[in-house]
Design a protein around this motif. Structure first.
Motif, mmCIF file in Angstrom:
data_model
loop_
_atom_site.group_PDB
_atom_site.id
_atom_site.type_symbol
_atom_site.label_atom_id
_atom_site.label_comp_id
_atom_site.label_asym_id
_atom_site.label_seq_id
_atom_site.Cartn_x
_atom_site.Cartn_y
_atom_site.Cartn_z
ATOM 1 N N THR A 257 21.867 15.065 -19.639
ATOM 2 C CA THR A 257 21.275 15.860 -20.723
ATOM 3 C C THR A 257 21.342 17.342 -20.405
ATOM 4 O O THR A 257 21.629 18.170 -21.283
ATOM 5 C CB THR A 257 19.813 15.434 -20.957
ATOM 6 O OG1 THR A 257 19.766 14.042 -21.268
ATOM 7 C CG2 THR A 257 19.201 16.210 -22.117
ATOM 8 N N SER B 216 16.458 7.470 -15.056
ATOM 9 C CA SER B 216 15.969 8.637 -15.792
ATOM 10 C C SER B 216 16.557 9.921 -15.219
ATOM 11 O O SER B 216 16.815 10.885 -15.961
ATOM 12 C CB SER B 216 14.439 8.690 -15.762
ATOM 13 O OG SER B 216 13.958 8.810 -14.430
ATOM 14 N N THR C 195 14.187 15.500 -25.056
ATOM 15 C CA THR C 195 14.433 14.466 -24.050
ATOM 16 C C THR C 195 14.236 14.994 -22.646
ATOM 17 O O THR C 195 13.549 14.393 -21.811
ATOM 18 C CB THR C 195 15.868 13.910 -24.186
ATOM 19 O OG1 THR C 195 16.049 13.395 -25.502
ATOM 20 C CG2 THR C 195 16.131 12.814 -23.171
ATOM 21 N N ARG D 122 19.590 10.229 -13.926
ATOM 22 C CA ARG D 122 20.950 10.348 -14.455
ATOM 23 C C ARG D 122 20.931 10.841 -15.897
ATOM 24 O O ARG D 122 21.740 11.700 -16.277
ATOM 25 C CB ARG D 122 21.657 8.998 -14.357
ATOM 26 C CG ARG D 122 22.005 8.598 -12.920
ATOM 27 C CD ARG D 122 22.378 7.144 -12.811
ATOM 28 N NE ARG D 122 22.585 6.751 -11.418
ATOM 29 C CZ ARG D 122 22.627 5.506 -10.995
ATOM 30 N NH1 ARG D 122 22.475 4.511 -11.860
ATOM 31 N NH2 ARG D 122 22.819 5.240 -9.716
ATOM 32 N N VAL D 123 20.006 10.292 -16.677
ATOM 33 C CA VAL D 123 19.872 10.752 -18.071
ATOM 34 C C VAL D 123 19.510 12.232 -18.096
ATOM 35 O O VAL D 123 20.050 13.012 -18.899
ATOM 36 C CB VAL D 123 18.798 9.925 -18.807
ATOM 37 C CG1 VAL D 123 18.513 10.512 -20.193
ATOM 38 C CG2 VAL D 123 19.236 8.471 -18.939
ATOM 39 N N TYR D 124 18.613 12.617 -17.200
ATOM 40 C CA TYR D 124 18.163 14.015 -17.126
ATOM 41 C C TYR D 124 19.331 14.951 -16.809
ATOM 42 O O TYR D 124 19.512 15.983 -17.461
ATOM 43 C CB TYR D 124 17.080 14.132 -16.053
ATOM 44 C CG TYR D 124 16.433 15.493 -15.950
ATOM 45 C CD1 TYR D 124 15.405 15.855 -16.805
ATOM 46 C CD2 TYR D 124 16.840 16.408 -14.979
ATOM 47 C CE1 TYR D 124 14.799 17.098 -16.709
ATOM 48 C CE2 TYR D 124 16.240 17.649 -14.874
ATOM 49 C CZ TYR D 124 15.222 17.985 -15.740
ATOM 50 O OH TYR D 124 14.637 19.224 -15.645
#
Length: 267
Positions: free
Chosen positions: A109, A102, A78, A104-106
């Motif tokens: 993660t 993306s 991811t 925030r997801v990064y």
């Protein structure tokens, strides 16, 4: 004088774009490898396939460790997929919502990957290599956590210059595991045999130096990138040439990894 300055500025920008293109291609190839080998075999229930590369990737009767390792691998895919996209100026300016979501997801993660990596190491699980590599991975996990926290802090404060700088530091810190593979394959392509390490124990002076350098050199190069932008043309020329050479070595490593490891183990 102005023309020389313009030429050095163009080379400076061009070398950075060239480096991004090579790294983005290499990381997306890495994503395909992770999905093709680890994710698909996991979905099939063939967890022993994980041990093709990681000698202790799947351990019978270690449900917690296996689940955390599996999650770690999925998150690695991811974050490798999202990382290069975060650095595209066009997406930042024309698709700010995608960039924010993306991003925030990064960052989330990155936090999870760093903490899960620390768990795998501190739990005593042997994956590969010796204690120097485990120590380097531990330090890298701490760098990731620090860089992720500061990236968030400066975004909230709307200090976008520092936000971008820490996001770039986070990107290279997260890319450390990928760089280990690229650096190793570059070395093997050049020498055509294991030099400076034992392939059976996966330990030796070269791997020790590599484990440390992939977490230090990219950050030093990045700092140089920040500093030479507004300096004399000669500094930009020297930096740009150095970055191009470094990127060509990465490209060689990516080619070696793709042809020697990633494609053969997926297809």
């Amino acid at each position: 004088m102005d023309s020389k300055k313009d030429l050095s500025a163009k080379l400076y920008t061009g070398s950075a774009v060239f480096s991004w293109l090579v790294v983005a291609a290499g990381q997306w190839l890495f994503v395909l490898y992770i999905v093709g080998l680890y994710v698909i075999s996991g979905l099939r229930g063939d967890f022993t396939d994980w041990n093709q590369v990681l000698p202790h990737g799947y351990e019978k009767n270690n449900l917690t460790g296996n689940v955390i390792l599996g999650a770690h691998l999925v998150l690695a895919a991811t974050i490798s997929a999202l990382g290069s996209l975060q650095l595209v100026p066009y997406l930042r300016s024309h698709a700010p919502r995608f960039h924010r979501i993306s991003g925030r997801v990064y960052i989330i993660t990155a936090f999870i990957m760093a903490t899960s990596g620390l768990y795998l190491i501190l739990s005593g699980r042997k994956l590969v290599g010796d204690y120097t590599q485990y120590l380097a991975i531990t330090i890298n996990a701490l760098i990731i956590i620090c860089a992720a926290a500061l990236t968030i802090r400066y975004a909230i404060a709307k200090n976008f210059i520092q936000h971008r700088r820490w996001a770039l530091r986070l990107f290279w810190a997260v890319s450390g595991v990928w760089l280990v593979r690229v650096g190793l394959m570059c070395w093997l392509v050049i020498f055509q045999k294991p030099v400076g390490f034992d392939p059976k124990t996966f330990s030796g002076p070269f791997l020790t130096v590599l484990a440390v350098s992939v977490y230090i050199l990219p950050l030093l190069i990045l700092e140089a990138y920040f500093r030479v932008k507004n300096t004399k043309p000669l500094a930009r020329y020297l930096f740009s040439v150095s970055l191009i050479i470094t990127t060509l070595l990465m490209a060689l490593g990516i080619f070696g990894a793709t042809m020697g490891i990633w494609i053969p183990r997926v297809f």
